[in-house]
Design a protein around this motif. Structure first.
Motif, PDB file in Angstrom:
ATOM      1  N   ARG A 278       3.580   9.635   8.055  1.00 53.32           N
ATOM      2  CA  ARG A 278       3.954   9.694   9.467  1.00 53.32           C
ATOM      3  C   ARG A 278       3.348   8.541  10.258  1.00 53.32           C
ATOM      4  O   ARG A 278       3.873   8.135  11.284  1.00 53.32           O
ATOM      5  CB  ARG A 278       3.471  11.018  10.078  1.00 53.32           C
ATOM      6  CG  ARG A 278       4.018  12.249   9.401  1.00 53.32           C
ATOM      7  CD  ARG A 278       5.510  12.374   9.569  1.00 53.32           C
ATOM      8  NE  ARG A 278       6.003  13.642   9.033  1.00 53.32           N
ATOM      9  CZ  ARG A 278       7.284  13.984   9.011  1.00 53.32           C
ATOM     10  NH1 ARG A 278       8.198  13.166   9.492  1.00 53.32           N
ATOM     11  NH2 ARG A 278       7.647  15.135   8.494  1.00 53.32           N
ATOM     12  N   LEU A 279       2.203   8.051   9.789  1.00 50.84           N
ATOM     13  CA  LEU A 279       1.526   6.967  10.484  1.00 50.84           C
ATOM     14  C   LEU A 279       0.764   6.143   9.465  1.00 50.84           C
ATOM     15  O   LEU A 279       0.073   6.697   8.610  1.00 50.84           O
ATOM     16  CB  LEU A 279       0.552   7.528  11.529  1.00 50.84           C
ATOM     17  CG  LEU A 279      -0.331   6.506  12.261  1.00 50.84           C
ATOM     18  CD1 LEU A 279       0.528   5.614  13.160  1.00 50.84           C
ATOM     19  CD2 LEU A 279      -1.395   7.225  13.086  1.00 50.84           C
ATOM     20  N   ARG A 280       0.893   4.827   9.542  1.00 49.85           N
ATOM     21  CA  ARG A 280       0.139   3.930   8.663  1.00 49.85           C
ATOM     22  C   ARG A 280      -0.682   2.977   9.529  1.00 49.85           C
ATOM     23  O   ARG A 280      -0.155   2.298  10.408  1.00 49.85           O
ATOM     24  CB  ARG A 280       1.068   3.148   7.738  1.00 49.85           C
ATOM     25  CG  ARG A 280       0.357   2.074   6.911  1.00 49.85           C
ATOM     26  CD  ARG A 280       1.203   1.622   5.747  1.00 49.85           C
ATOM     27  NE  ARG A 280       1.283   2.679   4.739  1.00 49.85           N
ATOM     28  CZ  ARG A 280       2.162   2.670   3.735  1.00 49.85           C
ATOM     29  NH1 ARG A 280       3.033   1.683   3.621  1.00 49.85           N
ATOM     30  NH2 ARG A 280       2.161   3.657   2.859  1.00 49.85           N
TER      31      ARG A 280
ATOM     32  N   ASP B 131      -3.110   6.127   5.584  1.00 48.98           N
ATOM     33  CA  ASP B 131      -1.843   6.823   5.779  1.00 48.98           C
ATOM     34  C   ASP B 131      -2.102   8.241   6.271  1.00 48.98           C
ATOM     35  O   ASP B 131      -2.974   8.938   5.746  1.00 48.98           O
ATOM     36  CB  ASP B 131      -1.060   6.912   4.465  1.00 48.98           C
ATOM     37  CG  ASP B 131      -0.447   5.576   4.065  1.00 48.98           C
ATOM     38  OD1 ASP B 131      -0.351   4.690   4.937  1.00 48.98           O
ATOM     39  OD2 ASP B 131      -0.067   5.420   2.888  1.00 48.98           O
ATOM     40  N   LEU B 132      -1.342   8.660   7.268  1.00 50.52           N
ATOM     41  CA  LEU B 132      -1.385  10.030   7.757  1.00 50.52           C
ATOM     42  C   LEU B 132      -0.137  10.730   7.242  1.00 50.52           C
ATOM     43  O   LEU B 132       0.988  10.325   7.540  1.00 50.52           O
ATOM     44  CB  LEU B 132      -1.417  10.055   9.290  1.00 50.52           C
ATOM     45  CG  LEU B 132      -1.394  11.441   9.954  1.00 50.52           C
ATOM     46  CD1 LEU B 132      -2.636  12.239   9.578  1.00 50.52           C
ATOM     47  CD2 LEU B 132      -1.288  11.296  11.463  1.00 50.52           C
ATOM     48  N   ARG B 133      -0.359  11.792   6.445  1.00 50.09           N
ATOM     49  CA  ARG B 133       0.753  12.478   5.800  1.00 50.09           C
ATOM     50  C   ARG B 133       0.816  13.940   6.249  1.00 50.09           C
ATOM     51  O   ARG B 133      -0.196  14.618   6.283  1.00 50.09           O
ATOM     52  CB  ARG B 133       0.590  12.440   4.273  1.00 50.09           C
ATOM     53  CG  ARG B 133       0.623  11.048   3.685  1.00 50.09           C
ATOM     54  CD  ARG B 133       0.297  11.060   2.205  1.00 50.09           C
ATOM     55  NE  ARG B 133       0.328   9.728   1.631  1.00 50.09           N
ATOM     56  CZ  ARG B 133       1.393   9.158   1.108  1.00 50.09           C
ATOM     57  NH1 ARG B 133       2.524   9.829   1.077  1.00 50.09           N
ATOM     58  NH2 ARG B 133       1.356   7.942   0.620  1.00 50.09           N
TER      59      ARG B 133
ATOM     60  N   PRO C 273       1.293  15.746   9.104  1.00 47.58           N
ATOM     61  CA  PRO C 273       0.659  16.441  10.224  1.00 47.58           C
ATOM     62  C   PRO C 273       1.655  17.375  10.914  1.00 47.58           C
ATOM     63  O   PRO C 273       2.867  17.168  10.859  1.00 47.58           O
ATOM     64  CB  PRO C 273       0.252  15.296  11.155  1.00 47.58           C
ATOM     65  CG  PRO C 273       1.306  14.264  10.914  1.00 47.58           C
ATOM     66  CD  PRO C 273       1.619  14.349   9.440  1.00 47.58           C
TER      67      PRO C 273
ATOM     68  N   VAL D   3       1.732  17.763  14.187  1.00 44.32           N
ATOM     69  CA  VAL D   3       2.157  16.960  15.336  1.00 44.32           C
ATOM     70  C   VAL D   3       1.687  15.531  15.120  1.00 44.32           C
ATOM     71  O   VAL D   3       0.536  15.298  14.729  1.00 44.32           O
ATOM     72  CB  VAL D   3       1.565  17.504  16.658  1.00 44.32           C
ATOM     73  CG1 VAL D   3       1.957  16.601  17.819  1.00 44.32           C
ATOM     74  CG2 VAL D   3       2.020  18.933  16.910  1.00 44.32           C
ATOM     75  N   CYS D   4       2.583  14.590  15.337  1.00 47.11           N
ATOM     76  CA  CYS D   4       2.210  13.178  15.240  1.00 47.11           C
ATOM     77  C   CYS D   4       2.914  12.438  16.364  1.00 47.11           C
ATOM     78  O   CYS D   4       4.125  12.214  16.318  1.00 47.11           O
ATOM     79  CB  CYS D   4       2.604  12.609  13.875  1.00 47.11           C
ATOM     80  SG  CYS D   4       2.092  10.893  13.634  1.00 47.11           S
ATOM     81  N   GLU D   5       2.168  12.085  17.401  1.00 50.53           N
ATOM     82  CA  GLU D   5       2.735  11.421  18.570  1.00 50.53           C
ATOM     83  C   GLU D   5       1.846  10.252  18.985  1.00 50.53           C
ATOM     84  O   GLU D   5       0.624  10.308  18.851  1.00 50.53           O
ATOM     85  CB  GLU D   5       2.844  12.395  19.747  1.00 50.53           C
ATOM     86  CG  GLU D   5       3.741  13.594  19.499  1.00 50.53           C
ATOM     87  CD  GLU D   5       3.743  14.560  20.665  1.00 50.53           C
ATOM     88  OE1 GLU D   5       2.939  14.341  21.606  1.00 50.53           O
ATOM     89  OE2 GLU D   5       4.510  15.519  20.643  1.00 50.53           O
TER      90      GLU D   5
ATOM     91  N   TRP E 276      -4.485  11.218  25.640  1.00 51.36           N
ATOM     92  CA  TRP E 276      -5.452  11.561  24.594  1.00 51.36           C
ATOM     93  C   TRP E 276      -6.663  12.280  25.179  1.00 51.36           C
ATOM     94  O   TRP E 276      -7.172  13.232  24.610  1.00 51.36           O
ATOM     95  CB  TRP E 276      -5.888  10.327  23.831  1.00 51.36           C
ATOM     96  CG  TRP E 276      -7.137  10.534  23.019  1.00 51.36           C
ATOM     97  CD1 TRP E 276      -8.315   9.875  23.114  1.00 51.36           C
ATOM     98  CD2 TRP E 276      -7.339  11.525  21.991  1.00 51.36           C
ATOM     99  NE1 TRP E 276      -9.234  10.360  22.230  1.00 51.36           N
ATOM    100  CE2 TRP E 276      -8.664  11.375  21.520  1.00 51.36           C
ATOM    101  CE3 TRP E 276      -6.528  12.516  21.439  1.00 51.36           C
ATOM    102  CZ2 TRP E 276      -9.186  12.201  20.521  1.00 51.36           C
ATOM    103  CZ3 TRP E 276      -7.061  13.327  20.443  1.00 51.36           C
ATOM    104  CH2 TRP E 276      -8.368  13.162  19.995  1.00 51.36           C
TER     105      TRP E 276
END
Length: 202
Positions: free
Chosen positions: A6-8, A17-19, A21, A23-25, A32
């Protein structure tokens, strides 16, 4: 590796790497700050269980398995920690949070304080005592501490519980897959003494 990225995040020396989640915004600094202000107690930042956590648990009839995933109560607890720590202390995930003894809540919190920093350092969610020892030994030797962790119930549905041999089951709670043992985690089962009850016995 499983899970969609979802996010690198990339620097000159590292890639993260975010795998998977919930919520990913991408948010602004102000957004924040608002999110962070709404987070609950953080086991990565405190050693003593805040009394407000106990107060909130005393006031809710929600199942402890659902409350543990509520980030406004305790921050950072995900599906693996929920499943494994409730099994570790033989807590029925369906038990209303207000009925979970304070000493058990403290045991769960102490485990999170002990295990979550290790998870940050190793990049793995490690719960089993033998895995903790192996990872710590690797870290002490200057290595990454990364191992393939073993779990008692997480994603082990259909297989025997390592403690009582009852078949581990999977269901949905709080929008996530819940893995637990209806044998040694059944709140009404007196045939399997709770580890925390044994520790409290004279």
């Amino acid at each position: 590796m499983a899970g969609q990225v979802r996010l690198r995040m990339v620097s000159r020396t590292h890639v993260g790497d975010l795998r998977g989640p919930i919520v990913c915004e991408l948010v602004s600094p102000q957004e924040w700050s608002e999110v962070r202000a709404g987070l609950g107690a953080d086991p990565l930042r405190g050693q003593v269980l805040p009394e407000e956590v106990l107060d909130r648990l005393h006031r809710t009839r929600r199942a402890i398995g659902a409350v543990l995933l509520d980030q406004t109560v305790v921050a950072g607890v995900g599906n693996v920690y929920r499943a494994e720590l409730l099994h570790r202390h033989a807590v029925d995930p369906h038990t209303p949070a207000r009925r979970v003894p304070d000493e058990v809540v403290r045991l769960l919190w102490d485990d999170l304080v002990r295990l979550m920093p290790l998870g940050v350092r190793t990049g793995r969610i490690i719960v089993a005592d033998e895995d903790v020892e192996r990872a710590q030994a690797l870290l002490d030797a200057g290595r990454t501490g990364r191992i393939r962790p073993a779990y008692a119930v997480y994603r082990r549905h259909g297989r025997p519980c390592p403690r009582c041999a009852t078949t581990v089951v999977k269901e949905t709670m709080a929008g996530r897959n819940l893995f637990w043992c209806p044998g040694c985690q059944d709140a009404d089962d007196r045939a399997h003494p709770r580890p925390w009850q044994a520790a409290a016995s004279p």
